[in-house]
Design a protein around this motif. Structure first.
Motif, PDB file in Angstrom:
ATOM      1  N   VAL A  39       0.837  -1.202   0.000  1.00 29.17           N
ATOM      2  CA  VAL A  39       0.000   0.000   0.000  1.00 29.17           C
ATOM      3  C   VAL A  39       0.870   1.250   0.000  1.00 29.17           C
ATOM      4  N   ALA A  40       1.894   1.258   0.849  1.00 30.69           N
ATOM      5  CA  ALA A  40       2.747   2.445   0.955  1.00 30.69           C
ATOM      6  C   ALA A  40       3.524   2.708  -0.323  1.00 30.69           C
ATOM      7  N   GLY A  43       0.351   2.614  -3.742  1.00 33.08           N
ATOM      8  CA  GLY A  43      -0.686   3.290  -3.195  1.00 33.08           C
ATOM      9  C   GLY A  43      -1.647   4.265  -3.585  1.00 33.08           C
ATOM     10  N   THR A  46      -6.560   1.569  -2.566  1.00 39.78           N
ATOM     11  CA  THR A  46      -6.420   0.239  -1.991  1.00 39.78           C
ATOM     12  C   THR A  46      -7.771  -0.447  -1.978  1.00 39.78           C
ATOM     13  N   THR A  64      -2.527   4.319   5.359  1.00 44.20           N
ATOM     14  CA  THR A  64      -3.436   4.995   4.441  1.00 44.20           C
ATOM     15  C   THR A  64      -4.641   5.468   5.235  1.00 44.20           C
ATOM     16  N   SER A  65      -5.423   6.362   4.659  1.00 44.08           N
ATOM     17  CA  SER A  65      -6.551   6.926   5.388  1.00 44.08           C
ATOM     18  C   SER A  65      -7.878   6.283   5.016  1.00 44.08           C
TER      19      SER A  65
END
Length: 328
Positions: A39-40, A43, A46, A64-65
């Motif tokens: 994800v990082a 990204g 997701t 992530t938010s």
């Protein structure tokens, strides 16, 4: 963005609204190892797919938010790909962790979309990827013309996460049913316990690793037997894979696997940067070597100045590990 406990699912857009997508298979509310890294590094968006996506969101706190989530039930990639394809068709790259779920789903999804599939990438971005060259264990750079699916090698290195990060917001999806299963339908027969002799190194919490100081392939086999007695997987340096003593997937380092075990036992390993760069932050490192000043000994919590083959023989005798005769 709806809160994680929003009861009503959101309608899925016709395509994911970004150029790259991290696709994570959820099993019983848990993400595969290395999901935070994918994800990082990947990204823009997701998507969690599987059983227990709401619970799995918590594992991405600070990474992530917000994520999309499709509560698709137990793992059935043959049934998922037809429903996933319209959602991901507008992106340039779909990236999955290179674990069992990712390796099964990625080629099926690529086939459904008519896209190339790049397995075991070290890095991937729209139009390009890096991966290990299986012939020489070097790094090859790939240009990919058009969108593609990739599985990315991950290493369990902990990512820096801000303290007090807000919970991840989940946007639930309800993807439309497809006409039928993709070719090669599967039936799950259940799960088996992990065998340390065959488990992937990136998943191992204990590793025994050998280097050129072992002196023979038989000693490496004996080290593997010792590892089996203490619940540790076998790793090796590149020189041993070059000599053909052990398969490439057992190699730890920049052109091999990145690991981050709780316990790392290094026998006859000098500690060249190409090898130590593949270590994360083990809780404990024990090194056995005749050279007290080599880098691996300097990294160790416990450095044993001794002949590595002799120590392995003694451990095998004490643990009752199966002995492999020299020259066999």
């Amino acid at each position: 963005m709806p809160a994680p406990d929003t009861p009503a699912p959101a309608a899925a857009p016709s395509a994911a609204p970004a150029s790259t997508l991290a696709l994570l298979v959820v099993r019983d509310g848990h993400l595969p190892l290395g999901s935070d890294e994918v994800v990082a590094r990947t990204g823009a968006i997701t998507l969690l797919v599987g059983d227990g996506v709401e619970r799995a969101c918590a594992e991405l706190t600070g990474v992530t938010s917000a994520v999309y989530g499709w509560e698709a039930g137990p793992f059935r990639p043959d049934r998922w790909v037809g429903r996933l394809a319209p959602f991901v068709s507008g992106v340039e790259l779909v990236c999955l962790p290179d674990g069992p779920g990712g390796r099964d789903l990625a080629p099926r999804l690529a086939h459904e979309l008519g896209w190339p599939c790049v397995p075991r990438a070290l890095a991937a971005a729209a139009g390009r990827a890096l991966r290990t060259d299986g012939r020489s264990a070097g790094i090859e750079s790939l240009h990919v013309d058009g969108p593609f699916v990739a599985t990315r090698q991950v290493g369990r290195r902990p990512l820096g996460r801000p303290a007090g990060a807000a919970p991840v917001a989940l946007r639930r999806l309800e993807l439309a049913p497809s006409a039928g299963a993709s070719p090669g339908s599967i039936e799950s027969l259940g799960f088996v316990d992990v065998d340390v002799r065959t488990m992937e190194l990136a998943d191992a919490e204990r590793i025994v690793a050998g280097g050129a100081g072992l002196g023979s392939a038989a000693r490496l086999e004996r080290l593997a037997a010792v590892g089996g007695q203490i619940g540790a997987a076998l790793g090796a340096t590149r020189v041993l894979t070059d000599w053909g003593w052990v398969p490439h997937e057992r190699q730890i380092g920049t052109t091999g696997v990145t690991v981050d075990p709780r316990l790392y036992l290094a026998f006859g390993i000098s500690g060249a940067i190409q090898h130590t760069a593949g270590l994360g932050s083990p809780d404990h490192i024990v090194a056995v070597n005749v050279d007290p000043s080599c880098p691996m000994m300097a990294m160790a919590d416990l450095a044993v100045v001794a002949d590595a083959p002799a120590v392995i023989d003694e451990l095998a005798a004490r643990l009752g590990a199966e002995m492999v005769a020299e020259g066999s």
